[in-house]
Scaffold this motif. Structure first.
Motif, PDB file in Angstrom:
ATOM      1  N   VAL A 149       0.836  -1.204   0.000  1.00  0.00           N
ATOM      2  CA  VAL A 149       0.000   0.000   0.000  1.00  0.00           C
ATOM      3  C   VAL A 149       0.873   1.256   0.000  1.00  0.00           C
ATOM      4  O   VAL A 149       0.680   2.163  -0.807  1.00  0.00           O
ATOM      5  N   ASN A 150       1.857   1.281   0.894  1.00  0.00           N
ATOM      6  CA  ASN A 150       2.749   2.445   0.949  1.00  0.00           C
ATOM      7  C   ASN A 150       3.448   2.664  -0.378  1.00  0.00           C
ATOM      8  O   ASN A 150       3.550   3.797  -0.857  1.00  0.00           O
ATOM      9  N   GLY A 151       3.928   1.563  -0.974  1.00  0.00           N
ATOM     10  CA  GLY A 151       4.638   1.674  -2.244  1.00  0.00           C
ATOM     11  C   GLY A 151       3.734   2.188  -3.346  1.00  0.00           C
ATOM     12  O   GLY A 151       4.128   3.048  -4.135  1.00  0.00           O
ATOM     13  N   PHE A 152       2.479   1.688  -3.369  1.00  0.00           N
ATOM     14  CA  PHE A 152       1.519   2.117  -4.398  1.00  0.00           C
ATOM     15  C   PHE A 152       1.351   3.639  -4.380  1.00  0.00           C
ATOM     16  O   PHE A 152       1.501   4.316  -5.395  1.00  0.00           O
ATOM     17  N   PHE A 153       1.058   4.186  -3.182  1.00  0.00           N
ATOM     18  CA  PHE A 153       0.794   5.627  -3.121  1.00  0.00           C
ATOM     19  C   PHE A 153       2.073   6.430  -3.336  1.00  0.00           C
ATOM     20  O   PHE A 153       2.052   7.514  -3.918  1.00  0.00           O
ATOM     21  N   TYR A 154       3.182   5.885  -2.878  1.00  0.00           N
ATOM     22  CA  TYR A 154       4.450   6.578  -3.101  1.00  0.00           C
ATOM     23  C   TYR A 154       4.702   6.757  -4.592  1.00  0.00           C
ATOM     24  O   TYR A 154       4.940   7.866  -5.073  1.00  0.00           O
ATOM     25  N   PHE A 155       4.613   5.649  -5.344  1.00  0.00           N
ATOM     26  CA  PHE A 155       4.914   5.740  -6.780  1.00  0.00           C
ATOM     27  C   PHE A 155       3.856   6.541  -7.528  1.00  0.00           C
ATOM     28  O   PHE A 155       4.148   7.210  -8.513  1.00  0.00           O
ATOM     29  N   PHE A 156       2.613   6.492  -7.019  1.00  0.00           N
ATOM     30  CA  PHE A 156       1.570   7.278  -7.667  1.00  0.00           C
ATOM     31  C   PHE A 156       1.879   8.777  -7.565  1.00  0.00           C
ATOM     32  O   PHE A 156       1.817   9.518  -8.548  1.00  0.00           O
TER      33      PHE A 156
END
Lengths: 321, 287
Positions: A149-156
């Protein structure tokens, strides 16, 4: 030529590695900073490039966040369609508000956008059937392990930032950007020279709005709970203006530099003194406006060193009486 | 019900006028939107609260005290800080006063805590009844005091040398400098007078509103509306603007749920800005 490739490549590598190297706290913090970088860069297009002080810009963030929240929680939409619609709503709002408000100049425009933003905030708050009103609305959260989840929003957020920087970079070098700058320098003269000022002002605000709205949409999904006072908070716009001022108004990278400086200080230093948090922000705002209204980037572009600026502090700036 | 709310609207409209006059003075003369104006009113309300609880001083009697203290504060802020950025662009000055607003909010938070404070006067429930309408004594007193302040301000701007100098500086900055007006000092006095009016308004609202550190933010929203309604630099305009806002808010809530009260104010603001930017009564004065 080599430096021009190596430095961005290293920066990219650094940013891509963040979620794999740092803990959840840091990834979330940097995501938050990236979000402010996008918002400040978006505000910079209408305010820095075009010279219109859009103090109500959070209206697009709020509209984007609420569009996504309502579509996902009540309409059963998936995130990506909701995100696209949020961006579209923000553009529609910018065009409509722009036709009304972009005729106003200076303080009148600033106040008009503030008034419109507040009016829309209270409207959202009163449409309880659709938005759940003042108690806020929950959004179905992204499922998965915290790291994913953290990675998803970070890259977004990182992608959004790259997108807006590319847009800002292109604008600063092409016809559109020259039109914006001409409007900022002297709107009447720009009109006489054959620039359709109304059209370009609306384009400028729409560009600003689409990025702000999409960021709002991502925010709603990320936090999975929003309420009107947060997503329409005028204070966020003030922070963006301070970021723009710290970095340098009307420059491509200024707002990002400002966002990193202000949010890093804010999160790491003041969050330990909750009672002083606001006051410190106020003090920083006052000091930035008083002593470096041209931003840190002006150190590079004007060739004046930090020493020069410190030496001349008592003289103030050109805004002095 | 409707009559009563019209009376309430007019009574409170006079306080709105006092708020609007101070705010539009600074805007008209120096081209600064002072977002911290609401915070000055809040400081006034806190001062009255403190005088009342510490010395039993009636809020009506603390008006002059508040005005002196706020004048000094405003004068010093303009003289030593704001004069350094006053010629800057909109977003420089607007951002600056926002900074000032949150700094003041934080200082008030440290001194008076986040609790709501209110003053309960011994005569707060007394009132005059005319037919079906009740006029509370406190609100009547507030109304009269606000009218007196407005009148005094009007005379100050017309009849005193300083008032005329403020007008001259507003109309023609370079011209005022040429005839020997110390514009830096006039700016400081202007800001001081505006703050003094805010201080008085703070005393006036203290018996009927409770004060907390975030009151400043909501009050400045009202100041925007009143100033835009009234047009810049017009005392009579601000009086009319204050009355209109007072009426719109109180009468509006008879027909609409009270949660629409804030919405109405801002809606009026945007409509007037778009369709009548010179204000309801005013001529195009500045720019």
């Amino acid at each position: 030529m080599k430096r021009k490739i190596i430095i961005p490549a290293l920066l990219m590598l650094l940013f891509i590695s963040v979620p794999f190297v740092f803990s959840g706290f840091w990834v979330r913090l940097i995501t938050y900073i990236l979000m402010f970088s996008v918002l400040a860069s978006a505000l910079n297009i209408i305010s820095g490039f075009t010279g219109y002080a859009a103090f109500g810009n959070m209206v697009f963030f709020g509209l984007g966040a609420y569009t996504t929240a309502v579509l996902m929680s009540k309409g059963g939409f998936a995130f990506f369609p909701a995100l696209l619609l949020s961006g579209a709503i923000a553009v529609v709002a910018a065009v409509l508000l722009g036709m009304l408000l972009l005729r106003l100049k200076g303080h009148y425009f600033a106040l008009g956008t503030l008034g419109a933003a507040e009016a829309i905030k209270y409207t959202v708050e009163n449409l309880t059937g659709l938005t759940e009103g003042g108690q806020g609305i929950t959004v179905p959260p992204l499922r998965g392990s915290p790291a994913v989840v953290n990675g998803f929003f970070y890259f977004f957020m990182l992608l959004l930032l790259i997108a807006i920087l590319v847009v800002a970079w292109r604008i600063s070098k092409n016809r559109l950007g020259y039109a914006f700058k001409a409007i900022r320098a002297n709107e009447q003269a720009a009109g006489v020279m054959g620039i359709n000022t109304t059209r370009y002002k609306i384009i400028s605000w729409s560009l600003s709005a689409v990025f702000t709205g999409i960021t709002g949409s991502v925010y709603a999904y990320w936090f999975s709970y929003i309420d009107p006072p947060t997503v329409f908070d005028v204070m966020w716009v003030i922070k963006m203006f301070v970021m723009i001022l710290i970095g340098g108004a009307g420059t491509v990278f200024g707002p990002v530099i400002g966002a990193f400086i202000l949010e890093t200080i804010s999160e790491l230093v003041w969050s330990r003194f909750i009672n002083l948090h606001l006051g410190m922000l106020g003090l920083i705002i006052i000091l930035v406006v008083l002593f470096m209204p041209n931003g840190l980037i002006s150190l590079v572009t004007t060739g004046r060193g930090l020493k020069d600026i410190i030496k001349n502090l008592h003289r103030g700036t050109e805004s002095r009486l | 019900m409707l009559l009563q709310s019209i009376v309430n609207g007019i009574l409170f409209g006079a306080v709105y006028a006092t708020i609007g006059i101070g705010f539009s003075l600074v805007w008209g003369v120096m081209n600064i939107i002072n977002v911290a104006h609401g915070s000055f009113i809040m400081i006034g309300a806190y001062l009255s609260y403190t005088f009342y609880t510490a010395f039993g001083l009636d809020p009506f009697l603390s008006i002059p005290l508040n005005m002196v203290i706020l004048f000094a504060m405003g004068y010093l802020i303009q003289k030593f800080v704001l004069n350094r950025v006053v010629r800057g662009s909109v977003f420089i000055t607007l951002t600056f006063t926002f900074g000032l607003q949150i700094l003041i909010a934080n200082i008030c938070l440290l001194i008076w805590s986040a609790d709501y404070h209110s003053i309960k006067l011994s005569y707060s429930s007394a009132g005059i009844t005319i037919g079906s309408i009740v006029i509370p004594l406190v609100r009547l007193g507030i109304f009269l005091a606000a009218l007196v302040l407005t009148g005094l301000f009007y005379l100050f701007m017309r009849r005193t040398k300083i008032g005329v100098a403020i007008n001259a500086t507003a109309l023609n900055f370079e011209g005022a400098k040429t005839v020997g007006i110390d514009v830096g000092n006039i700016y400081a006095i202007t800001f001081g007078v505006s703050a003094a009016l805010a201080g008085a308004a703070g005393a006036l609202i203290s018996p009927i509103m409770s004060v907390n550190p975030f009151l400043g933010g909501s009050l400045v929203g009202k100041a925007f509306v009143i100033a835009i309604l009234g047009g810049l630099g017009s005392t009579i305009g601000a009086l009319a603007g204050g009355m209109v806002l007072g009426l719109v808010e109180t009468v509006g809530t008879v027909f609409l749920p009270s949660s629409f009260q804030e919405l109405l104010g801002f809606l009026v603001l945007v409509l007037v800005l778009v369709f009548r930017p010179q204000g309801l009564l005013g001529k195009r004065f500045y720019e």
